[in-house]
Design a protein around this motif. Structure first.
Motif, PDB file in Angstrom:
ATOM      1  N   ASN A 287       0.824  -1.216   0.000  1.00  0.00           N
ATOM      2  CA  ASN A 287       0.000   0.000   0.000  1.00  0.00           C
ATOM      3  C   ASN A 287       0.852   1.257   0.000  1.00  0.00           C
ATOM      4  O   ASN A 287       0.609   2.201  -0.755  1.00  0.00           O
ATOM      5  CB  ASN A 287      -0.917   0.001   1.227  1.00  0.00           C
ATOM      6  CG  ASN A 287      -2.342  -0.380   0.894  1.00  0.00           C
ATOM      7  OD1 ASN A 287      -2.731  -0.421  -0.275  1.00  0.00           O
ATOM      8  ND2 ASN A 287      -3.125  -0.663   1.901  1.00  0.00           N
ATOM      9  N   ASP A 288       1.883   1.267   0.870  1.00  0.00           N
ATOM     10  CA  ASP A 288       2.715   2.461   0.994  1.00  0.00           C
ATOM     11  C   ASP A 288       3.556   2.703  -0.250  1.00  0.00           C
ATOM     12  O   ASP A 288       3.802   3.850  -0.632  1.00  0.00           O
ATOM     13  CB  ASP A 288       3.636   2.330   2.221  1.00  0.00           C
ATOM     14  CG  ASP A 288       2.864   2.382   3.534  1.00  0.00           C
ATOM     15  OD1 ASP A 288       1.677   2.761   3.500  1.00  0.00           O
ATOM     16  OD2 ASP A 288       3.439   2.024   4.573  1.00  0.00           O
ATOM     17  N   THR A 289       3.991   1.620  -0.892  1.00  0.00           N
ATOM     18  CA  THR A 289       4.902   1.754  -2.029  1.00  0.00           C
ATOM     19  C   THR A 289       4.170   1.942  -3.346  1.00  0.00           C
ATOM     20  O   THR A 289       4.514   2.813  -4.148  1.00  0.00           O
ATOM     21  CB  THR A 289       5.809   0.510  -2.120  1.00  0.00           C
ATOM     22  OG1 THR A 289       6.485   0.333  -0.874  1.00  0.00           O
ATOM     23  CG2 THR A 289       6.832   0.668  -3.233  1.00  0.00           C
ATOM     24  N   LEU A 290       3.147   1.127  -3.582  1.00  0.00           N
ATOM     25  CA  LEU A 290       2.456   1.129  -4.880  1.00  0.00           C
ATOM     26  C   LEU A 290       1.137   1.889  -4.856  1.00  0.00           C
ATOM     27  O   LEU A 290       0.548   2.113  -5.913  1.00  0.00           O
ATOM     28  CB  LEU A 290       2.218  -0.317  -5.335  1.00  0.00           C
ATOM     29  CG  LEU A 290       3.480  -1.175  -5.480  1.00  0.00           C
ATOM     30  CD1 LEU A 290       3.122  -2.588  -5.916  1.00  0.00           C
ATOM     31  CD2 LEU A 290       4.453  -0.551  -6.475  1.00  0.00           C
ATOM     32  N   GLY A 291       0.663   2.254  -3.672  1.00  0.00           N
ATOM     33  CA  GLY A 291      -0.564   3.041  -3.576  1.00  0.00           C
ATOM     34  C   GLY A 291      -1.781   2.194  -3.252  1.00  0.00           C
ATOM     35  O   GLY A 291      -1.825   0.985  -3.510  1.00  0.00           O
ATOM     36  N   HIS A 292      -2.790   2.829  -2.682  1.00  0.00           N
ATOM     37  CA  HIS A 292      -4.002   2.122  -2.257  1.00  0.00           C
ATOM     38  C   HIS A 292      -4.796   1.527  -3.416  1.00  0.00           C
ATOM     39  O   HIS A 292      -5.402   0.465  -3.245  1.00  0.00           O
ATOM     40  CB  HIS A 292      -4.883   3.065  -1.430  1.00  0.00           C
ATOM     41  CG  HIS A 292      -4.295   3.368  -0.083  1.00  0.00           C
ATOM     42  ND1 HIS A 292      -4.381   2.510   0.981  1.00  0.00           N
ATOM     43  CD2 HIS A 292      -3.581   4.435   0.367  1.00  0.00           C
ATOM     44  CE1 HIS A 292      -3.777   3.022   2.028  1.00  0.00           C
ATOM     45  NE2 HIS A 292      -3.268   4.192   1.681  1.00  0.00           N
ATOM     46  N   PRO A 293      -4.853   2.162  -4.598  1.00  0.00           N
ATOM     47  CA  PRO A 293      -5.581   1.505  -5.709  1.00  0.00           C
ATOM     48  C   PRO A 293      -5.010   0.136  -6.048  1.00  0.00           C
ATOM     49  O   PRO A 293      -5.771  -0.813  -6.303  1.00  0.00           O
ATOM     50  CB  PRO A 293      -5.405   2.500  -6.868  1.00  0.00           C
ATOM     51  CG  PRO A 293      -5.244   3.829  -6.201  1.00  0.00           C
ATOM     52  CD  PRO A 293      -4.453   3.542  -4.968  1.00  0.00           C
TER      53      PRO A 293
ATOM     54  N   ASP B 227      -6.054  -2.219  -3.313  1.00  0.00           N
ATOM     55  CA  ASP B 227      -7.460  -2.639  -3.463  1.00  0.00           C
ATOM     56  C   ASP B 227      -7.597  -3.732  -4.523  1.00  0.00           C
ATOM     57  O   ASP B 227      -8.378  -4.680  -4.364  1.00  0.00           O
ATOM     58  CB  ASP B 227      -8.327  -1.438  -3.841  1.00  0.00           C
ATOM     59  CG  ASP B 227      -8.513  -0.467  -2.680  1.00  0.00           C
ATOM     60  OD1 ASP B 227      -8.162  -0.845  -1.543  1.00  0.00           O
ATOM     61  OD2 ASP B 227      -8.992   0.661  -2.908  1.00  0.00           O
ATOM     62  N   GLN B 228      -6.846  -3.594  -5.621  1.00  0.00           N
ATOM     63  CA  GLN B 228      -6.883  -4.634  -6.657  1.00  0.00           C
ATOM     64  C   GLN B 228      -6.417  -5.970  -6.098  1.00  0.00           C
ATOM     65  O   GLN B 228      -7.018  -7.019  -6.393  1.00  0.00           O
ATOM     66  CB  GLN B 228      -5.992  -4.240  -7.833  1.00  0.00           C
ATOM     67  CG  GLN B 228      -6.518  -3.102  -8.682  1.00  0.00           C
ATOM     68  CD  GLN B 228      -5.617  -2.855  -9.892  1.00  0.00           C
ATOM     69  OE1 GLN B 228      -5.399  -3.750 -10.691  1.00  0.00           O
ATOM     70  NE2 GLN B 228      -5.083  -1.640  -9.995  1.00  0.00           N
ATOM     71  N   ILE B 229      -5.370  -5.934  -5.287  1.00  0.00           N
ATOM     72  CA  ILE B 229      -4.851  -7.167  -4.710  1.00  0.00           C
ATOM     73  C   ILE B 229      -5.871  -7.793  -3.765  1.00  0.00           C
ATOM     74  O   ILE B 229      -6.093  -9.009  -3.773  1.00  0.00           O
ATOM     75  CB  ILE B 229      -3.530  -6.886  -3.975  1.00  0.00           C
ATOM     76  CG1 ILE B 229      -2.435  -6.560  -4.999  1.00  0.00           C
ATOM     77  CG2 ILE B 229      -3.114  -8.070  -3.110  1.00  0.00           C
ATOM     78  CD1 ILE B 229      -1.139  -6.105  -4.388  1.00  0.00           C
ATOM     79  N   LEU B 230      -6.519  -6.968  -2.945  1.00  0.00           N
ATOM     80  CA  LEU B 230      -7.537  -7.492  -2.019  1.00  0.00           C
ATOM     81  C   LEU B 230      -8.680  -8.153  -2.779  1.00  0.00           C
ATOM     82  O   LEU B 230      -9.180  -9.212  -2.370  1.00  0.00           O
ATOM     83  CB  LEU B 230      -8.064  -6.364  -1.130  1.00  0.00           C
ATOM     84  CG  LEU B 230      -7.069  -5.807  -0.108  1.00  0.00           C
ATOM     85  CD1 LEU B 230      -7.663  -4.589   0.594  1.00  0.00           C
ATOM     86  CD2 LEU B 230      -6.680  -6.867   0.913  1.00  0.00           C
ATOM     87  N   ARG B 231      -9.096  -7.559  -3.889  1.00  0.00           N
ATOM     88  CA  ARG B 231     -10.173  -8.165  -4.686  1.00  0.00           C
ATOM     89  C   ARG B 231      -9.721  -9.494  -5.293  1.00  0.00           C
ATOM     90  O   ARG B 231     -10.492 -10.461  -5.315  1.00  0.00           O
ATOM     91  CB  ARG B 231     -10.631  -7.190  -5.768  1.00  0.00           C
ATOM     92  CG  ARG B 231     -11.512  -6.055  -5.257  1.00  0.00           C
ATOM     93  CD  ARG B 231     -12.157  -5.292  -6.392  1.00  0.00           C
ATOM     94  NE  ARG B 231     -11.183  -4.461  -7.096  1.00  0.00           N
ATOM     95  CZ  ARG B 231     -10.979  -3.177  -6.831  1.00  0.00           C
ATOM     96  NH1 ARG B 231     -11.669  -2.578  -5.873  1.00  0.00           N
ATOM     97  NH2 ARG B 231     -10.076  -2.479  -7.510  1.00  0.00           N
ATOM     98  N   ARG B 232      -8.480  -9.542  -5.775  1.00  0.00           N
ATOM     99  CA  ARG B 232      -7.977 -10.784  -6.351  1.00  0.00           C
ATOM    100  C   ARG B 232      -7.833 -11.875  -5.289  1.00  0.00           C
ATOM    101  O   ARG B 232      -8.151 -13.050  -5.532  1.00  0.00           O
ATOM    102  CB  ARG B 232      -6.636 -10.544  -7.042  1.00  0.00           C
ATOM    103  CG  ARG B 232      -6.735  -9.776  -8.347  1.00  0.00           C
ATOM    104  CD  ARG B 232      -7.542 -10.558  -9.382  1.00  0.00           C
ATOM    105  NE  ARG B 232      -6.918 -11.829  -9.700  1.00  0.00           N
ATOM    106  CZ  ARG B 232      -6.047 -12.012 -10.683  1.00  0.00           C
ATOM    107  NH1 ARG B 232      -5.702 -10.985 -11.455  1.00  0.00           N
ATOM    108  NH2 ARG B 232      -5.520 -13.198 -10.904  1.00  0.00           N
ATOM    109  N   VAL B 233      -7.350 -11.492  -4.117  1.00  0.00           N
ATOM    110  CA  VAL B 233      -7.240 -12.463  -3.024  1.00  0.00           C
ATOM    111  C   VAL B 233      -8.615 -13.006  -2.664  1.00  0.00           C
ATOM    112  O   VAL B 233      -8.788 -14.216  -2.449  1.00  0.00           O
ATOM    113  CB  VAL B 233      -6.562 -11.818  -1.798  1.00  0.00           C
ATOM    114  CG1 VAL B 233      -6.724 -12.701  -0.560  1.00  0.00           C
ATOM    115  CG2 VAL B 233      -5.083 -11.574  -2.075  1.00  0.00           C
ATOM    116  N   ALA B 234      -9.603 -12.120  -2.603  1.00  0.00           N
ATOM    117  CA  ALA B 234     -10.969 -12.556  -2.300  1.00  0.00           C
ATOM    118  C   ALA B 234     -11.458 -13.554  -3.340  1.00  0.00           C
ATOM    119  O   ALA B 234     -12.030 -14.607  -2.998  1.00  0.00           O
ATOM    120  CB  ALA B 234     -11.900 -11.340  -2.242  1.00  0.00           C
TER     121      ALA B 234
END
Length: 604
Positions: free
Chosen positions: A217-223, A226-233
């Motif tokens: 999040n800190d390095t690549l940004g919250h967007p 968020d994409q990673i969280l959706r993919r993990v889900a």
């Protein structure tokens, strides 16, 4: 009921059964196409709506004495009550069919699902039924009269849709669409009740916490986060058994409710974790996401949802501390976890209060005995426990994210001290340890530059020590960070060399500056020929590659002498100097300077 329901109800009375079924089918298919529902779901919707219309027609004709397949007839005032009863039958048929399917899929009782729908949609259904009765009465007045009824029907439909959305939002995560914490507690409670009645073991609760997600999040940004969280889900849902429920609890924490005993739940947890093996493509990057997992299974680890949740959380905490990917709850975790949590809280307080201190262990050139560097080491004296070993609190800091503040404190203090020694005329290098998490932080080089500029210290006098395992945990990003640091003039040292899996060729590709041979090899070279061969070979190869060599763990003069004979080696260990406060190191440096000056005088 859909927005077409009032008009279909009117058609039951004023038209033929075929016309009512056809209109309902067309409306259902159109809605399915609009919302891109699967063909199987569309066929189910059409069929259950058709059955509902048939049930409504049967009740209406039975109550009015009209033949089931009669020609279209106008509706009289006395037929409105039978028509409304037919509407109730139509709704009830639809309601029971859909609720029955939902109950089977979600393993809820039929009564639970029926009650939930009754609570949410009863007012809307009353409004639509009333409009249906009015539509039947005014149908003889033509299409314009029916058209005027469209507004209240649409309003009722929008109201129902909004209510459904609010109900869904209250129990689901807006980012991933998974059930939220409230839905998790509902599912756990329901599953516990079910197993109590059946006598089966379970349910099991599996908690997932993504490792180093804050760094992403800190390095690549919250967007990107968020994409990673959706993919993990999506990956968890795809990998979970059909009877499992997947939830997002907030942040980077997920939960899965399983139905089975402890071995089954642990096996499924392993399968779910394996779904993280594939890299997640995000924009032009492919990111590997790792997770720690805690498992708790009823009734062994708790007989209610709160206890099961607490113990799964403790197991997860244990997994992160012990570097296990999957940890199943054990009663002895409780004491350790509470103590560690308290220790972590105290460490955070100590950082805030400036209660930590930095000591320095000298690094000595074995060829002439000069102190050429110092390693900065953090120390903590707890107000109640007394001195706390670094091995006890540094892993806590690493797993909680507090390591960034802790390292920033050590780096700032060490560079400030180095500035004082430099101003006093002492020339030496300052070594500071970095954790594996720092090597994933692309912002680290800028932080180092700021700290050095704040104290006016040249970056060429700073050595940052990293471990083999730290590099290999994310080699691509470690390579980027290390190259950026070296481009600034900072030197990079591989700490505890020989305990990991790196090779000298790999280390050469990283273009490091220094190799620190681990104390486990150095301390026993007098007594173990194998250790001596390993140390001698490592020194020869490292020097041939142009690397500086530091040998840790020198505890006696014989070890120091043996290393001195192997080439240009820097030594570190209790025999050469224990970690000490800055004034002690300064006294040492002053004595060495005086001795050097005296030697020059005698030489003259």
């Amino acid at each position: 009921m859909s927005a077409s329901a009032p008009f279909v109800l009117a058609l039951i009375a004023v038209s033929s059964l075929g016309a009512a079924v056809l209109v309902q089918a067309v409306a259902s298919v159109a809605d399915d196409i609009l919302h891109r529902r699967a063909l199987s779901k569309s066929l189910f919707n059409t069929a259950q709506y058709a059955l509902s219309v048939i049930a409504g027609r049967a009740i209406y004709t039975w109550l009015t004495g009209i033949p089931f397949f009669s020609e279209p007839l106008p509706v009289e005032a006395q037929q409105i009550v039978p028509l409304l009863i037919a509407g109730v039958a139509m709704i009830a048929t639809n309601w029971i069919i859909v609720s029955g399917v939902v109950a089977m899929v979600t393993e809820q009782s039929l009564a639970t699902v029926l009650y939930k729908d009754l609570r949410e949609y009863s007012i809307t259904n009353v409004v639509l039924l009333s409009v249906g009765g009015i539509a039947a009465l005014v149908s003889r007045d033509g299409i314009i009269a029916l058209f005027l009824l469209g507004a209240p029907v649409v309003a009722a439909h929008l109201f129902a849709a909004a209510a459904a959305r609010h109900a869904h939002d209250a129990t689901h995560d807006s980012l991933t669409g998974l059930g939220n914490r409230g839905q998790l507690h509902f599912q756990l409670t329901r599953a516990l009740e079910s197993t109590r009645h059946s006598g089966d073991l379970g349910p099991g609760l599996v908690l997932f916490d993504l490792d180093h997600f804050k760094d992403i999040n800190d390095t690549l940004g919250h967007p990107v986060g968020d994409q990673i969280l959706r993919r993990v889900a999506d990956q968890l849902v795809a990998a979970a058994p059909d009877d499992a429920s997947v939830h997002r609890l907030g942040g980077d924490e997920f939960a899965v409710v399983l139905h089975g005993d402890a071995p089954y739940c642990r096996a499924i947890a392993s399968d779910l974790l394996a779904s993280f093996d594939a890299a997640i493509p995000v924009d032009n990057l492919e990111l590997l996401v790792r997770a720690s997992v805690g498992v708790a299974v009823a009734p062994l680890h708790g007989e209610d949802d709160a206890t099961l949740m607490k113990n799964a959380d403790i197991a997860l905490y244990h997994a992160k501390l012990e570097r296990d990917q999957i940890s199943t709850y054990s009663p002895e975790f409780d004491v350790n976890s509470v103590e560690r949590l308290q220790l972590l809280a105290d460490l955070r307080t100590a950082l805030d209060a400036g209660a930590l201190r930095v000591v320095y262990q000298p690094q000595v050139d074995l060829s002439d005995g000069r102190t050429v560097g110092a390693e900065a080491l953090v120390r903590w004296t707890h107000p109640e426990r007394g001195p706390v070993a670094a091995d006890d609190f540094i892993p806590l800091a690493e797993n909680s994210g507090l390591i960034f503040r802790l390292t920033a404190f050590v780096l700032d203090t060490a560079l400030g001290q180095l500035a004082q020694w430099t101003a006093a005329g002492y020339d030496l290098r300052m070594a500071v340890n970095l954790s594996a998490r720092h090597l994933s932080d692309l912002g680290l080089p800028d932080q180092v530059v700021e700290a050095a500029a704040r104290h006016g210290v040249p970056l060429t006098s700073l050595v940052l020590e990293v471990t083999e395992t730290g590099i290999l945990s994310d080699p691509m990003r470690a390579d980027i960070v290390i190259r950026a640091l070296r481009a600034l003039g900072v030197e990079v040292s591989i700490d505890d060399y020989g305990t990991g899996n790196a090779s000298l060729n790999y280390l050469k590709r990283l273009e490091i500056d220094e190799l620190k041979i681990d104390r486990s090899f150095v301390s026993n070279i007098d007594n173990d020929d194998h250790d001596l061969i390993i140390v001698r070979s490592t020194i020869e190869l490292a020097l041939a590659l142009g690397l500086r060599v530091v040998a840790e763990g020198i505890e006696d003069e014989s070890t120091s002498a043996a290393l001195r004979a192997l080439g240009g080696v820097i030594g570190q260990g209790y025999h050469l100097g224990r970690p000490a406060p800055p004034e002690t190191i300064e006294d040492r440096l002053e004595r060495e300077r005086e001795a050097a000056a005296q030697g020059k005088t005698m030489g003259v």
